[in-house]
Enzyme design. Structure first.
Site, PDB file in Angstrom:
ATOM      1  N   GLU A 249       1.004  -0.647   0.032  1.00 18.40           N
ATOM      2  CA  GLU A 249      -0.134  -0.023  -0.206  1.00 18.40           C
ATOM      3  C   GLU A 249       0.782   1.375  -0.245  1.00 18.40           C
ATOM      4  OE1 GLU A 249      -2.718   0.464   3.187  1.00 18.40           O
ATOM      5  OE2 GLU A 249      -3.421  -1.263   2.939  1.00 18.40           O
ATOM      6  N   LYS A 251       2.657   4.315   1.362  1.00 15.02           N
ATOM      7  CA  LYS A 251       2.997   4.383   2.425  1.00 15.02           C
ATOM      8  C   LYS A 251       2.532   6.487   2.818  1.00 15.02           C
ATOM      9  CE  LYS A 251       6.022   4.144   7.425  1.00 15.02           C
ATOM     10  NZ  LYS A 251       4.947   5.691   7.415  1.00 15.02           N
ATOM     11  N   ARG A 256      -2.114   9.640  11.841  1.00 15.45           N
ATOM     12  CA  ARG A 256      -2.772   8.233  12.137  1.00 15.45           C
ATOM     13  C   ARG A 256      -3.817   8.514  12.473  1.00 15.45           C
ATOM     14  NH1 ARG A 256       0.082   2.203  12.715  1.00 15.45           N
ATOM     15  NH2 ARG A 256      -2.407   1.706  12.917  1.00 15.45           N
ATOM     16  N   ARG A 271      -2.526   8.224  17.289  1.00  8.34           N
ATOM     17  CA  ARG A 271      -1.526   7.102  17.080  1.00  8.34           C
ATOM     18  C   ARG A 271      -1.379   6.617  18.951  1.00  8.34           C
ATOM     19  NH1 ARG A 271       2.980   5.681  18.298  1.00  8.34           N
ATOM     20  NH2 ARG A 271       4.061   4.158  16.891  1.00  8.34           N
ATOM     21  N   GLU A 301      -4.854   6.676   7.141  1.00  4.45           N
ATOM     22  CA  GLU A 301      -3.664   8.592   7.496  1.00  4.45           C
ATOM     23  C   GLU A 301      -4.462   9.375   6.558  1.00  4.45           C
ATOM     24  OE1 GLU A 301      -0.979   7.290   9.115  1.00  4.45           O
ATOM     25  OE2 GLU A 301       0.626   9.205   8.482  1.00  4.45           O
ATOM     26  N   PHE A 342      -7.210   2.534   5.584  1.00  2.00           N
ATOM     27  CA  PHE A 342      -6.270   1.155   5.270  1.00  2.00           C
ATOM     28  C   PHE A 342      -6.706   0.262   6.114  1.00  2.00           C
ATOM     29  CE2 PHE A 342      -3.079   4.103   7.782  1.00  2.00           C
ATOM     30  CZ  PHE A 342      -3.144   3.550   8.844  1.00  2.00           C
ATOM     31  N   LYS A 425       6.972  -1.512   7.112  1.00  2.00           N
ATOM     32  CA  LYS A 425       7.703   0.041   6.008  1.00  2.00           C
ATOM     33  C   LYS A 425       9.249  -0.345   4.936  1.00  2.00           C
ATOM     34  CE  LYS A 425       8.817   1.226  10.505  1.00  2.00           C
ATOM     35  NZ  LYS A 425       8.330   2.133  11.484  1.00  2.00           N
TER      36      LYS A 425
HETATM   37  P1  ATP Z   1       5.396   3.616  13.837  1.00  2.00           P
HETATM   38  O1  ATP Z   1       4.298   4.245  14.335  1.00  2.00           O
HETATM   39  O2  ATP Z   1       6.185   2.058  13.087  1.00  2.00           O
HETATM   40  O3  ATP Z   1       6.281   3.444  15.303  1.00  2.00           O
HETATM   41  P2  ATP Z   1       6.560   5.770  12.649  1.00  2.00           P
HETATM   42  O4  ATP Z   1       5.461   7.130  13.283  1.00  2.00           O
HETATM   43  O5  ATP Z   1       7.847   6.980  12.784  1.00  2.00           O
HETATM   44  O6  ATP Z   1       6.802   4.811  13.459  1.00  2.00           O
HETATM   45  P3  ATP Z   1       6.815   4.770  10.293  1.00  2.00           P
HETATM   46  O7  ATP Z   1       7.687   4.920  10.412  1.00  2.00           O
HETATM   47  O8  ATP Z   1       6.455   6.181   9.228  1.00  2.00           O
HETATM   48  O9  ATP Z   1       5.908   5.843  11.306  1.00  2.00           O
HETATM   49  O10 ATP Z   1       5.245   4.030   9.739  1.00  2.00           O
HETATM   50  C1  ATP Z   1       4.396   4.151  10.354  1.00  2.00           C
HETATM   51  C2  ATP Z   1       3.508   5.026  10.096  1.00  2.00           C
HETATM   52  O11 ATP Z   1       3.046   5.081   8.818  1.00  2.00           O
HETATM   53  C3  ATP Z   1       1.974   4.476  10.689  1.00  2.00           C
HETATM   54  O12 ATP Z   1       1.559   4.568  11.827  1.00  2.00           O
HETATM   55  C4  ATP Z   1       0.815   5.310  10.062  1.00  2.00           C
HETATM   56  O13 ATP Z   1       0.606   6.024  10.577  1.00  2.00           O
HETATM   57  C5  ATP Z   1       1.186   5.358   8.398  1.00  2.00           C
HETATM   58  N1  ATP Z   1       0.780   4.647   7.580  1.00  2.00           N
HETATM   59  C6  ATP Z   1       0.668   5.589   6.382  1.00  2.00           C
HETATM   60  N2  ATP Z   1       0.162   4.516   5.484  1.00  2.00           N
HETATM   61  C7  ATP Z   1       0.134   3.529   5.924  1.00  2.00           C
HETATM   62  C8  ATP Z   1      -0.964   2.347   5.368  1.00  2.00           C
HETATM   63  N3  ATP Z   1      -1.236   2.375   3.731  1.00  2.00           N
HETATM   64  N4  ATP Z   1      -0.910   1.382   6.417  1.00  2.00           N
HETATM   65  C9  ATP Z   1      -0.486   1.593   7.400  1.00  2.00           C
HETATM   66  N5  ATP Z   1       0.257   2.707   7.782  1.00  2.00           N
HETATM   67  C10 ATP Z   1       0.515   4.086   7.150  1.00  2.00           C
END
Ligand code: ATP
Length: 585
Positions: A249, A251, A256, A271, A301, A342, A425
């Site tokens: 998907e 990202k 979130r 989140r 998101e 998502f 990711k």
């Molecule tokens: P994490 O949430 O893994 O602790 P982080 O807050 O730094 O790390 P990222 O590492 O960038 O975030 O990746 C996770 C986040 O990506 C998710 O919490 C969500 O907010 C976002 N996201 C974007 N697109 C999607 C998607 N298609 N499915 C799930 N999450 C997504």
């Protein structure tokens, strides 16, 4: 139960930094506490009155608390202030002052936990005129009946300084030890992950043991803890890890959002489970329109978009929408967002947590009607690393951070509160900055919408190819203009208007208005990427793509000292692209 019992537990917890010891102290106390009081005790141990997601927060400024201490003790204000300067911790100040007072007064009514909790609750709820005085009065009453140790913890709780080092995970350990066995820890954590309510889990454990917590289920209007992803750096590795096939998907780079929908009412959580509902009235309205289900919990998101170009904007734009109490309506207009859904965790009362990912996705697809503000995430089920890489480039081009790969295996359940390899990711490692600004020629424009009605919403910008003597498009520019700029643009471009595209302009896009390439604007972008829709240096890097500026922004500088052919050349753009820290290829 007396608050003193809890204060004694806190004294013991404060004296250790070992998680194991903390678990033992807590477990011992939990067994002794009255089961009907354990919920309040658990929240207070975390320095809270309610679970994280509850909108009402406890808090009092140091200055107000010091006043309450003064009233409660009869001490001089200056005495209290001097002590605060020395200690820097209102808890220690309260402890000291109250212990001095205790030596002179004989009568005080012992504090029950319930009275303490309810008074703190009344303080949290007080608002409007006179509320400051009321808060001070309520707090001073509590303090005047408190022991020095109770006063210390009360003061720390109310000023947000309850830092005992007891994490929610330690509380869960202690609950398992106190009311079940260590082996039952997972079941206790599961209950917490689906409810995000430590107090509720503690109460169920104390009253009904393991049976009680296994009854805790996902519920609308009670957010669950977010599922998190691991990270991998190539589609090959990801596919191997996920059994050869998985769902990829986009990202999205935004905020979130967990949305709870119930009979037309919508609540949004972050989140971190903060309540976002009042900050995103447009998303609330969008979800009301989009959902057919009676009730549902969905995740997505929330991404900032340019209303005029429809493109995603950098994440920072959405930060203008966070934490606002006032000016929400203006922010909705100035910083529009789109929700890309998502996942679906519950629908019409049915808990979908243990269903495989693609089944949940199907349910999501079946109950959402997409529109401008609510869409489903772009998703493809793929088995080829090459295809995945292509999809990744597409995602980057669209302004996303990369891809999320999701397991489609039978066990691809939604693991609330867990980070694991069911979601992986795959991000661009480096966000390469465009080192320089570019001077670009305006070759076309798009009619404005919304606040930009009557002026241009965005302009189509081009570089100049010196070898071919052509203008080649490189971005659609909508950001960085203020009202005065927009008015000037209209005026400045009036004389350049043409009935159709200028014969020197190469464009795959169809603009609403075309111009003779004369006016030059200075533009800064986040980076230069490959794009099939822009014609700048088309084919130079990849045969089916040109160069594009991602997240272009007008710097405010009209380069009226330059004419069209003095714009940045396509050849220079190519050099800039190659000079970027890491190219996306
Ligand atoms: P994490 O949430 O893994 O602790 P982080 O807050 O730094 O790390 P990222 O590492 O960038 O975030 O990746 C996770 C986040 O990506 C998710 O919490 C969500 O907010 C976002 N996201 C974007 N697109 C999607 C998607 N298609 N499915 C799930 N999450 C997504």
């Amino acid at each position: 139960m007396l608050f003193q019992e809890l204060a004694e537990t806190y004294e013991r917890l404060e004296a250790t930094s070992s998680r194991l010891e903390m678990t033992e102290i807590l477990a011992e106390s939990f067994r002794l506490f009255d089961p009907t009081d354990i919920k309040m005790a658990t929240y207070l141990t975390q320095g809270q009155l309610y679970p994280d997601f509850h909108p009402l927060k406890l808090g009092m400024a140091d200055k107000m608390l010091l006043k309450a201490i003064t009233f409660a003790s009869g001490a001089k204000e200056s005495e209290v202030q001097v002590l605060m300067l020395r200690e820097g911790d209102p808890g220690l100040v309260a402890q000291e002052i109250i212990s001095r007072k205790r030596q002179t007064t004989l009568f005080s009514e012992p504090l029950t936990l319930r009275r303490t909790y309810e008074t703190l609750e009344a303080i949290a709820k007080a608002e409007g005129g006179g509320s400051q005085d009321l808060k001070i009065k309520l707090m001073s009453k509590l303090l005047s009946d408190a022991s020095p140790s109770e006063a210390k913890f009360l003061s720390r709780i109310i000023t947000g300084r309850m830092r005992l080092g007891v994490s929610s995970m330690t509380v869960l350990d202690a609950l398992a030890v106190a009311f079940a066995t260590k082996e039952d820890r997972d079941a206790v954590e599961r209950a917490f992950n689906v409810s995000s309510d430590l107090g509720l889990v503690a109460e169920e454990m104390a009253l009904h043991g393991l049976e009680g917590v296994t009854r805790i289920k996902v519920e609308v209007n009670r957010p669950l803890r977010a599922m998190l992803a691991e990270r991998m750096s190539s589609p090959e590795d990801i596919l191997e890890k996920l059994g050869g096939t998985c769902a990829f998907e986009y990202k999205y780079d935004g905020v979130r959002v967990q949305a709870h929908i119930s009979r037309g009412e919508v609540r949004l959580y972050s989140r971190k489970l903060d309540d976002l509902t009042s900050q995103f009235p447009d998303v609330v309205a969008g979800l009301k329109r989009a959902f057919a289900a009676e009730n549902a919990i969905v995740e997505g998101e929330c991404v900032p978009v340019d209303m005029n170009t429809g493109e995603f904007l950098p994440f920072q734009e959405v930060s203008h929408r966070r934490g606002r109490k006032y000016g929400v309506e203006e922010a909705v207009e100035d910083y529009p967002v789109k929700l890309c859904l998502f996942d679906c965790i519950l629908k019409d009362g049915e808990d979908l947590l243990s269903r495989p990912f693609l089944e949940r996705r199907k349910v999501l697809e079946s109950c959402v009607t997409e529109d401008d503000s609510v869409v489903l995430s772009e998703m493809r089920v793929l088995s080829s690393a090459e295809e995945a890489q292509k999809f990744f480039l597409e995602a980057i081009k669209e302004g996303c951070e990369g891809l999320m790969a999701k397991s489609v295996a039978d066990n691809s359940v939604y693991r609330a509160g867990n980070r694991g390899f069911l979601w992986i990711k795959y991000k661009k490692e480096y966000r390469s900055e465009m080192n320089d600004t570019a001077d670009l020629a305006v070759v076309g424009a798009f009619a404005g919408r919304g606040k930009r009605k009557g002026v241009y919403g965005a302009v189509l910008m081009a570089t100049y190819d010196v070898q071919a003597d052509r203008f080649q498009t490189v971005c659609k520019l909508g950001s960085g203009f203020d009202d005065a700029n927009l008015a000037s643009l209209l005026e400045m471009l009036a004389e350049d208007r043409m009935a159709e595209r200028h014969h020197l302009v190469d464009s795959k896009m169809t603009a609403d208005f075309w111009f003779q390439p004369r006016l030059v604007l200075e533009v800064r972008g986040a980076e230069i990427t490959l794009s099939p829709i822009h014609t700048c240096a088309f084919g130079a890097i990849r045969k089916d793509a040109g160069l594009a500026i991602r997240f272009p922004r007008f710097t405010g500088r009209f380069r009226d000292d330059k004419e069209g052919r003095e714009a940045t050349t396509s050849q220079e753009m190519l050099v800039m692209y190659q000079a970027q820290l890491k190219q996306v290829e």
